[in-house]
Each structure stands twice: as structure tokens, then as C-alpha cells.
Design an enzyme around this catalytic site. Structure first.
Site, PDB file in Angstrom:
ATOM      1  N   HIS A   1     -12.949  24.751  -7.656  1.00  0.00           N
ATOM      2  CA  HIS A   1     -12.289  25.323  -8.833  1.00  0.00           C
ATOM      3  C   HIS A   1     -12.784  26.736  -9.162  1.00  0.00           C
ATOM      4  O   HIS A   1     -11.991  27.652  -9.346  1.00  0.00           O
ATOM      5  CB  HIS A   1     -12.534  24.444 -10.061  1.00  0.00           C
TER       6      HIS A   1
ATOM      7  N   LYS B   1     -22.316  19.735 -16.847  1.00  0.00           N
ATOM      8  CA  LYS B   1     -21.937  18.576 -17.670  1.00  0.00           C
ATOM      9  C   LYS B   1     -22.911  18.464 -18.837  1.00  0.00           C
ATOM     10  O   LYS B   1     -24.054  18.914 -18.749  1.00  0.00           O
ATOM     11  CB  LYS B   1     -22.034  17.290 -16.855  1.00  0.00           C
TER      12      LYS B   1
HETATM   13  C1  BG6 Z   1     -12.512  17.758 -11.757  1.00  0.00           C
HETATM   14  C2  BG6 Z   1     -13.969  17.410 -11.670  1.00  0.00           C
HETATM   15  O1  BG6 Z   1     -12.051  18.233 -10.533  1.00  0.00           O
HETATM   16  O2  BG6 Z   1     -12.332  18.737 -12.772  1.00  0.00           O
HETATM   17  C3  BG6 Z   1     -14.475  16.906 -13.004  1.00  0.00           C
HETATM   18  O3  BG6 Z   1     -14.155  16.421 -10.663  1.00  0.00           O
HETATM   19  C4  BG6 Z   1     -14.172  17.895 -14.097  1.00  0.00           C
HETATM   20  O4  BG6 Z   1     -15.872  16.636 -12.932  1.00  0.00           O
HETATM   21  C5  BG6 Z   1     -12.714  18.299 -14.068  1.00  0.00           C
HETATM   22  O5  BG6 Z   1     -14.493  17.275 -15.342  1.00  0.00           O
HETATM   23  C6  BG6 Z   1     -12.458  19.438 -15.035  1.00  0.00           C
HETATM   24  O6  BG6 Z   1     -11.104  19.750 -15.064  1.00  0.00           O
HETATM   25  P1  BG6 Z   1     -10.224  19.532 -16.372  1.00  0.00           P
HETATM   26  O7  BG6 Z   1      -8.879  20.028 -15.991  1.00  0.00           O
HETATM   27  O8  BG6 Z   1     -10.256  18.068 -16.661  1.00  0.00           O
HETATM   28  O9  BG6 Z   1     -10.878  20.339 -17.442  1.00  0.00           O
END
Ligand code: BG6
Length: 478
Positions: free
Chosen positions: A231, A331
Site C-alpha cells: 500500500h 497498529k
Molecule cells: C489491509 C491490511 O491490507 O489494509 C490491514 O492487511 C489494514 O492490516 C488495512 O488494516 C487498512 O486499509 P483500510 O482500507 O481498511 O484502511
């Protein structure tokens, strides 16, 4: 949209329930998938009625304005087949599939390769004429470069690259798509979007959430593999990408790979110069006590998995040479706060007296309060020449406008064969190349501890250049 089918492998799982089905339901509600047949596939010995009852609960829980009559028509598009990930079992699907079909692997990452191969062995990946077969693979794509390459080879036994849609849901987010458009649609940014004018870029994705019910996955993955390799690296490429001569998904992905290839190799850099990892211990978030990461259910007490990761990259091309790109995510932090923050250099001209002027920042807020802020300096009203900071601020969504969710956007793209917002293998590969040296170094030692509910480990500023510090995890109240 002519008749087609979507097969969800892992249809009884969490991803299907929380994200895929609510998105498909909303797309149905918008009239965007009228003839799509949705087939759930799972090892669970459910029948169609059980599947529908399970999804009904999910849709009404996750879609606040779900309507009973819309659900009724939507549920008629649903079907269920029970079976394993063996080719012989998957062959049962042949009779139900439309000639054009999309397979979604909503499965644990360890099963991606096996599932892709078995679908191929069952003869379901073969395209004929204008009829297509596509496969969506969730992240993480491998756990390092070697496993990513092995997975690619396994997938490619039956699927061409053009059939493979590697999903990174951040690419479907409104905020991400806006980042790219905003950069190129505003001429005023073009001359200043480069090292001569930009001091640093900070990309932050902070969450108050813990590992929820994903402890087993998360303890193997950690923040770097879970968030940064995919991401945040994608946000980096879209911030740094060269303008496109022609708007084309393949050219876009070529340009993104160019950015990744221009990142200075990290293999020979001492890891502590460019990478920090942390792990949360007990603390308070929003007045609630939370426990140590190592005391969470299903996490081993001696875990060394990082729940916070911060990295600094240098992009050695003409545009970015000398501008650090800082990425961090964690986190159980103080706030849910996500932004891409671009700091401009100090102003060039002289100012009266010894006026203090702060540098401009352009902030793309990515979270719930999505929008853009430009931090500027203006004269303070009054007789004397004094300055104060002002913010030109715009919410992303104006009254009457509706955002779509990342999964809605990407499901429609995949059904339409639009690959621009999915990852090509070389993007995955080059991201691993610069991330893996930190992961290797971290096979030894332990992460720095931070208290849950804080900004993360105190050591996170260690990777910053002199004069740089991480921005606080929330906009100061104006
Ligand atoms: C996911 C991760 O890809 O993205 C998670 O595995 C994370 O750990 C999440 O919480 C965050 O994305 P969003 O769109 O839920 O804020």
C-alpha cells in the site's frame, strides 16, 4: 455488461463477508452489475440457502442503507458450490460458469498458488474468442522476492499476465486516485513537483486497530509486509511518478515501475539508517485498555513481529534526487490518521525584519476526513508586519457527492478488463527488492517497544534527515 460470472473462492471467509459482498450488493443497488452471476465456492459443506442466509446477515450489517427489495433481487444472482481446491473438485464449476468469468481468490495467502494452478488444471482458465477468464489475487503477493517469484511462476502455469489482477485495495481508494489526478490536473503543481522545490515527503498510515481476528496471518507478516511493501509503496510511486504522455493503464504501470527502479538500493545501507520497527505494548486507546501485542490471543509470547514500521527511501532520478521519502504505518497508535504530506523548501526571497516563516506543506488527507490542505503563511491583520499560518483546506467530497469504496471500484475495473489499478508483477518485484534488506536484518534482534495509544516508538525519528521530524498523528486543531 453482458452475462458473466464471478466465482469467489473462500466464500465463507471474512473478506467475502466484510468487503466483497457489501461492495457487490452496493454495485447491484447502483444497477452496475445487473447480469452478473455470483458463485460462492468453499470447502464448507453449505448449500445455497445457508450461503444466502450468511450473506444476508453480512450485507445488512455492513451496508447501512440496505433495502429488503434490493436484497431480494440481488440474492437471485447468488449461487454456491462446495468443494476443495483440487482440480477435480473445481471442475464442478464448469457447468455453472458463464463464458466470461472472473475468479476471486479470497483465501489465505498460502493457498493462492495452489488455487490458481488448480483452476487452470480444471480447464477453467482457458479463454475462447471474445470470452475471457481472469483471476484476482489478494495481497500479500509472496513474503519476499523469492517467494513472490515462485508464486508468479506457479500462477503463470495456466494464466497469462494479462489475465492476472493483483489487487492492492489502496489503488481503488478515492484518496489514491485523487492523488494521481490532482497532481496532473493542476498545472500549478507541475513546475514545483521536484527536488528543487520539495524538501521531503512523508506518507503515514496510522491505525488504532490491533490484529483483530488475524493474529496468525499478522504475526507472520508484520507491518512492513502488511502495509509498506504494497500500500505505502504504491502511494510513493504515485507521488513520484512522471507525467504520462498518454493516459493508458500499461504506460501508467511502466512509469510506476520506473520510480521503483530508481529507488536507491538498500542492500548495502546499514539498516538502522533507513528503517525502524516497533511493537506495541499495553496502553490506552480512547479510554480503553489494550494489551501487549505478545499477549494477544494466538500470538506467541516471544514474538519479534513488528506492528510498526518506518522506512526512508531515496529516489535517484533527476526529479527526486536528494528528497527523502519517509513511509510509516503502525497498529494500536494514537489515532486513525493517514496522509501524504509534501513539504516545500523555504521561500526564496527576503522578508522584512526577522519574521519567522514556516515552510509550505501540501497534505493529502486519506482517512475519514478526506481532503487536501495547503499550509501557507500570511500577514497577520494589524498595524505591524507579523505572520501567521493559514490553511487552504478543501474536503474531498462536496455535498451531494458520493464516494465509492475501493472494492466497488476495483471489482468493476476487473469485470471491465481495466488493469491500470492492479499491480503488474514487476511492481511487486521491485518493491520487494528494496524492502527485503530490512526484513533480512530484522531476522535478528527485537523491535523497539511503544505504548499502545501513542505516536509509535521514540526511535522513529532516527531515520530522518537533520531538521526533519515525523509530523504528529493528527492535524493540530485550528
Ligand atoms: C489491509 C491490511 O491490507 O489494509 C490491514 O492487511 C489494514 O492490516 C488495512 O488494516 C487498512 O486499509 P483500510 O482500507 O481498511 O484502511
Amino acid at each position: 455488461m453482458s452475462s458473466m460470472s464471478l466465482v469467489i473462492l473462500g466464500a465463507s471467509g471474512d473478506l467475502t463477508k466484510r468487503l466483497l459482498m457489501p461492495s457487490l450488493f452496493r454495485l447491484h443497488q447502483l444497477g452496475m452489475i445487473p447480469t452478473l452471476k455470483i458463485i460462492g465456492y468453499s470447502i464448507d459443506k453449505w448449500d445455497r440457502e445457508t450461503f444466502i442466509a450468511h450473506l444476508r446477515e453480512a450485507v445488512f450489517a455492513f451496508v447501512p442503507d440496505a433495502d429488503e427489495s434490493v436484497w431480494h433481487t440481488f440474492s437471485q444472482q447468488l449461487d454456491f458450490v462446495s468443494g476443495s481446491l483440487e482440480a477435480d473438485a473445481l471442475k464442478q464449476l464448469a457447468a455453472t460458469l458463464s463464458p466470461s468469468s472472473l475468479f476471486y481468490l479470497a483465501l489465505p495467502p498460502t493457498l493462492f498458488g495452489q488455487a490458481a494452478e488448480a483452476i487452470g488444471q480444471a480447464g477453467l482458465a482457458e479463454e475462447s474468442g471474445e470470452h475471457w477468464r481472469r483471476i484476482i489475487i489478494e495481497k500479500p503477493f509472496g513474503t519476499d522476492l523469492t517467494s513472490a517469484m515462485a508464486l508468479r511462476n506457479q500462477v503463470h502455469r495456466y494464466w497469462n499476465e494479462s489475465q492476472v489482477y493483483r489487487i492492492d485495495h489502496f489503488l481503488g481508494k478515492e484518496a489514491t486516485q485523487n492523488l494521481m489526478l490532482f497532481r496532473f490536473a493542476n498545472r500549478v503543481l507541475a513546475p514545483v513537483w521536484q527536488a528543487e522545490h520539495i524538501e521531503q515527503v512523508q506518507i503515514t498510515y496510522a491505525e488504532t486497530l490491533g490484529v483483530e481476528n488475524r493474529a496468525v496471518y499478522y504475526d507472520k507478516s508484520g507491518a512492513t509486509r502488511d502495509m509498506l511493501q504494497n500500500h505505502l509503496m504504491q502511494l510513493l510511486t504515485l507521488t513520484a511518478i512522471e507525467p504520462l504522455g498518454r493516459w493508458d493503464g500499461e504506460i501508467l504501470r511502466d512509469h510506476k515501475v520506473e520510480v521503483l527502479k530508481s529507488i536507491r538500493p538498500t542492500d548495502d545501507m546499514p539498516v538502522d539508517d533507513w528503517a525502524v520497527r516497533g511493537q506495541y505494548c499495553a496502553g490506552q486507546i480512547d479510554g480503553q485498555s489494550v494489551t501487549d501485542f505478545c499477549n494477544e490471543p494466538n500470538i506467541p509470547i516471544d514474538t519479534t513481529t513488528e506492528t510498526f514500521s518506518a522506512l526512508r527511501f531515496e529516489i535517484d532520478n533527476w526529479r527526486w534526487k536528494g528528497v527523502p521519502f519517509y513511509l510509516r504505518s503502525g497498529k494500536r497508535l494514537k489515532n486513525n490518521y493517514a496522509e501524504i504530506a509534501v513539504e516545500f523548501k523555504a521561500p526564496a526571497g527576503a522578508l522584512p525584519g526577522d519574521l519567522k516563516v514556516n515552510n509550505n506543506w501540501l497534505i493529502f488527507r486519506m482517512g475519514e476526513n478526506m481532503g487536501m490542505d495547503m499550509h501557507m503563511t500570511a500577514k497577520m491583520p494589524g498595524m505591524h508586519i507579523q505572520t501567521h499560518d493559514i490553511t487552504l483546506s478543501a474536503p474531498y467530497t462536496q455535498p451531494g457527492q458520493h464516494e465509492v469504496s475501493a472494492y466497488e471500484q476495483l471489482l468493476i475495473d476487473a469485470l471491465n478488463g481495466e488493469r491500470a489499478h492492479f499491480l503488474r508483477f514487476d511492481e511487486v518485484e521491485w518493491a520487494w527488492r528494496v524492502i527485503v534488506p530490512a526484513l533480512k536484518a530484522w531476522e535478528q534482534g527485537c523491535p523497539d517497544l511503544y505504548k499502545a495509544g501513542t505516536e509509535g516508538p521514540d526511535t522513529q525519528n532516527r531515520i530522518m534527515r537533520p531538521g526533519h521530524r515525523w509530523r504528529p498523528l493528527a492535524e493540530p486543531k485550528s
